[in-house]
Scaffold this motif. Structure first.
Motif, PDB file in Angstrom:
ATOM      1  N   GLU A  43       0.854  -1.192   0.000  1.00 15.37           N
ATOM      2  CA  GLU A  43       0.000   0.000   0.000  1.00 15.37           C
ATOM      3  C   GLU A  43       0.888   1.239   0.000  1.00 15.37           C
ATOM      4  O   GLU A  43       1.745   1.413   0.868  1.00 15.37           O
ATOM      5  N   VAL A  44       0.657   2.077  -0.996  1.00 14.07           N
ATOM      6  CA  VAL A  44       1.441   3.320  -1.133  1.00 14.07           C
ATOM      7  C   VAL A  44       0.617   4.454  -0.512  1.00 14.07           C
ATOM      8  O   VAL A  44      -0.553   4.626  -0.841  1.00 14.07           O
ATOM      9  N   GLY A  45       1.248   5.220   0.390  1.00 16.03           N
ATOM     10  CA  GLY A  45       0.504   6.262   1.111  1.00 16.03           C
ATOM     11  C   GLY A  45      -0.444   5.601   2.092  1.00 16.03           C
ATOM     12  O   GLY A  45      -1.627   5.922   2.154  1.00 16.03           O
ATOM     13  N   CYS A  46       0.110   4.670   2.881  1.00 15.07           N
ATOM     14  CA  CYS A  46      -0.747   3.807   3.717  1.00 15.07           C
ATOM     15  C   CYS A  46      -1.342   4.555   4.906  1.00 15.07           C
ATOM     16  O   CYS A  46      -2.289   4.074   5.528  1.00 15.07           O
ATOM     17  N   GLY A  47      -0.802   5.744   5.229  1.00 15.15           N
ATOM     18  CA  GLY A  47      -1.364   6.507   6.336  1.00 15.15           C
ATOM     19  C   GLY A  47      -1.372   5.687   7.617  1.00 15.15           C
ATOM     20  O   GLY A  47      -0.388   4.989   7.915  1.00 15.15           O
ATOM     21  N   ASN A  48      -2.471   5.764   8.354  1.00 15.73           N
ATOM     22  CA  ASN A  48      -2.515   4.988   9.605  1.00 15.73           C
ATOM     23  C   ASN A  48      -3.089   3.583   9.404  1.00 15.73           C
ATOM     24  O   ASN A  48      -3.488   2.929  10.353  1.00 15.73           O
ATOM     25  N   GLY A  49      -3.090   3.133   8.161  1.00 17.50           N
ATOM     26  CA  GLY A  49      -3.165   1.711   7.871  1.00 17.50           C
ATOM     27  C   GLY A  49      -4.498   1.001   7.879  1.00 17.50           C
ATOM     28  O   GLY A  49      -4.526  -0.210   8.111  1.00 17.50           O
ATOM     29  N   PRO A  50      -5.636   1.665   7.564  1.00 19.93           N
ATOM     30  CA  PRO A  50      -6.895   0.914   7.641  1.00 19.93           C
ATOM     31  C   PRO A  50      -6.952  -0.265   6.664  1.00 19.93           C
ATOM     32  O   PRO A  50      -7.566  -1.289   6.980  1.00 19.93           O
ATOM     33  N   TYR A  51      -6.330  -0.123   5.490  1.00 22.02           N
ATOM     34  CA  TYR A  51      -6.381  -1.228   4.509  1.00 22.02           C
ATOM     35  C   TYR A  51      -5.475  -2.377   4.947  1.00 22.02           C
ATOM     36  O   TYR A  51      -5.863  -3.552   4.849  1.00 22.02           O
ATOM     37  N   LEU A  52      -4.285  -2.038   5.449  1.00 21.67           N
ATOM     38  CA  LEU A  52      -3.374  -3.094   5.900  1.00 21.67           C
ATOM     39  C   LEU A  52      -3.966  -3.797   7.115  1.00 21.67           C
ATOM     40  O   LEU A  52      -3.919  -5.034   7.218  1.00 21.67           O
ATOM     41  N   ALA A  53      -4.577  -3.021   8.003  1.00 21.96           N
ATOM     42  CA  ALA A  53      -5.217  -3.626   9.175  1.00 21.96           C
ATOM     43  C   ALA A  53      -6.378  -4.507   8.726  1.00 21.96           C
ATOM     44  O   ALA A  53      -6.596  -5.608   9.258  1.00 21.96           O
ATOM     45  N   VAL A 104      -0.963  -3.529  -5.806  1.00 17.60           N
ATOM     46  CA  VAL A 104      -0.606  -2.232  -5.209  1.00 17.60           C
ATOM     47  C   VAL A 104      -1.897  -1.495  -4.890  1.00 17.60           C
ATOM     48  O   VAL A 104      -2.794  -1.390  -5.730  1.00 17.60           O
ATOM     49  N   LEU A 105      -1.998  -1.035  -3.646  1.00 17.27           N
ATOM     50  CA  LEU A 105      -3.127  -0.197  -3.228  1.00 17.27           C
ATOM     51  C   LEU A 105      -2.634   1.237  -3.122  1.00 17.27           C
ATOM     52  O   LEU A 105      -1.575   1.486  -2.538  1.00 17.27           O
ATOM     53  N   ALA A 106      -3.402   2.159  -3.671  1.00 14.05           N
ATOM     54  CA  ALA A 106      -3.078   3.595  -3.519  1.00 14.05           C
ATOM     55  C   ALA A 106      -4.377   4.334  -3.189  1.00 14.05           C
ATOM     56  O   ALA A 106      -4.933   5.047  -4.019  1.00 14.05           O
TER      57      ALA A 106
END
Ligand SMILES: C[S@@+](CC[C@H](N)C(=O)[O-])C[C@H]1O[C@@H](n2cnc3c(N)ncnc32)[C@H](O)[C@@H]1O
Length: 253
Positions: A43-53, A104-106
């Motif tokens: 994930e590019v620009g993952c910020g505080n990670g809601p998608y990764l979480a 890739v997630l953006a």
């Protein structure tokens, strides 16, 4: 800096509890991705990670990697989803090898990037040929009524420039031009739009949202601006202020 940590992002997200119909955007995007659970996902620009979480919660077994320009954001995300690998990096020069990721997630990040074409070329480069890139953006009408309220308030207070709402950075790359840009690089781009309304019962959520914007924070008296905006809210006959929400997913293969 707006994304030194996740304070401003979290304040802005909180307004979506008023969205009708309710939607879990992260879950919708991950469902539409149709993953097997074994892919390497960056994930590019993952910020505080809601998608990764979200992926971790779904038991995604493949490698998960988060890239963001902000070390402060990554520190927060690392604590929240410890099994993810992280790298500080710029979307315009990703610290990843060619074809390193299956997916890739953006999400909601391309409008922050100065050279958006360079970022899209990087998404293509680091994604395997048979992989996919998922980009989320907003429509040009997203939060338009909130933008009008902020610009009108700034004008009424003599703050001059409607540039106060330049803060709506998402306007630098919205769904239609985003779709065109991505279509020039990928063979197919499949689009899914998510539209709704924020049905706001009073000024508090709007004041909180506006207070999170850098332009507000740079004003001599941010509290006076947010209070004035709250007082100018054009409530409808049902006592609510309705604001358009429009985001969308572009699945590129
Ligand atoms: C609106 S947040 C979105 C976070 C997350 N993707 C989401 O949807 O919740 C945008 C993120 O992009 C990051 N960002 C901005 N410019 C970037 C760049 N050039 N390269 C990588 N990340 C960037 C910011 O630090 C921020 O964390």
């Amino acid at each position: 800096m707006q994304y030194r940590d996740d304070t401003n992002l979290t304040a802005r997200r909180s307004i979506y509890v008023y969205r009708q119909p309710r939607i879990d955007l992260v879950a919708s995007v991950l469902d539409l991705a149709g993953l097997t659970g074994r892919e390497t996902v960056a994930e590019v620009g993952c910020g505080n990670g809601p998608y990764l979480a979200g992926l971790a919660r779904r038991g995604h077994a493949g490698r998960l990697l988060g890239v963001d320009l902000s070390p402060g954001m990554l520190a927060i995300t690392r604590a929240a989803v410890p099994r993810v690998g992280f790298a500080v990096g710029d979307a315009q020069r990703l610290p990843l090898a060619d074809g390193a990721a299956d997916v890739v997630l953006a999400p909601h990040m391309l409008y922050h990037v100065p050279d958006q074409a360079a970022a899209v070329a990087e998404f293509r480069r680091v994604t395997r040929r048979d992989g996919q890139v998922l980009v989320t953006l907003n429509g040009a009408d997203h939060l338009a009524e909130l933008g009008e309220l902020a610009a009108g308030t700034a004008a009424a207070l003599g703050l001059g420039d409607p540039g106060v709402w330049d803060e709506q950075r998402h306007l630098s790359m919205t769904l239609d031009p985003g779709q065109r840009l991505l279509s020039g690089v990928f063979e197919t781009v499949e689009r899914h739009d998510f539209t709704g309304q924020l049905v706001l019962p009073g000024p508090e959520p709007v004041c909180r949202y506006l207070a999170s914007m850098p332009a507000t924070q740079a004003m001599p008296d941010p509290a006076a601006f947010t209070a004035a905006a709250g007082a100018r809210m054009p409530f409808g006959p049902d006592g609510t202020f309705r604001v358009t929400t429009h985001s969308g997913l572009l699945i590129c293969r």
